[in-house]
Motif scaffolding. Sequence first.
Motif: not given
Ligand code: AMP
Length: 284
Positions: A30, A37, A149, A152, A178, A186
């Motif tokens: 997102m 990411h 990740g 989630d 991470y 993060m």
């Molecule tokens: P988001 O932009 O928050 O929807 O996340 C996009 C993808 O990045 C999802 O698969 C999340 O699980 C992964 N993600 C976000 N933050 C982290 C993190 N700190 N460590 C690992 N994966 C992450």
Amino acid sequence: MQTYHTIQGMRRELLLNRREGLKIGLVATMGNLHAGHIELINLAKQTNDIVVCSIFVNELQFGLNEDWDRYPRTFSADCEKLLASGCDYLFCPDDLEMYPNGLATQSKVICPVMTNTLCGASRPGHFEGVTTVVSKLFNIIQPDESVFGLKDYQQLAVIRRMVEDLCLPVKLIAAPIYREPDGLAMSSRNVFITEQERSKVTILKSCLDAIAAEILSGKTQYPKLEQEAIKKIETLGFRVDYIAICNSRSLEPAAEDDSELVVLGAIFTEAARIIDNVAIMREN
Ligand code: AMP
């Protein structure tokens, strides 16, 4: 890196790659990209010829009183990070491109298990928004692999189940969590943590770690461990959504003889909701 805003343009481009036999990896996000990411992009690069990152702040997965309208949108900084990472394509459709018929009448993909507990309990409809947009992205990009990740954890479990139930031809790759140097996972939403809260929010991770240590040392009174952690976090002024010790596959409350567990937590800061989890393998 090439950027596509339309489904048709993105598909046409990827068709050329596919015809050449190239393997395509997808990282769905997102936006407001952080180093976590980028690690997902790096993982996707390891086993794919072409990596597509999508950026779409999916209104369908946000509740009415949630932060869709104020979710951080940092498009040009994201583009720079993706460019530096060696990502091949950025797909970033607008709302009309993804939901031309509007949200209210959008057909949905619903996973009937694991979606009403934990994050799903306080965010009704969240996971159907996730499974719907992820299946749309899978249909548009048709990736061979997609990296998600473990931050989630519940989301990945639900997507796994959707892929299995619907026989979607995509291999899911789980990326580790991470973290910032002090342990905070993060997250794009960490920008909402105030300066006063910042040093205290690590309590979530410390409590999850403490529970994990107790379980590994043989404790099995899970509700008691959960309650102790909740009290500790509340002392620092945070409202706790949940702290839960679960079976890592079903996400049901863990049974005493379960060996693969995950301890999950969600807390509210003034302006954000922070989630984290720790997986445990216990010898019986
Ligand atoms: P988001 O932009 O928050 O929807 O996340 C996009 C993808 O990045 C999802 O698969 C999340 O699980 C992964 N993600 C976000 N933050 C982290 C993190 N700190 N460590 C690992 N994966 C992450």
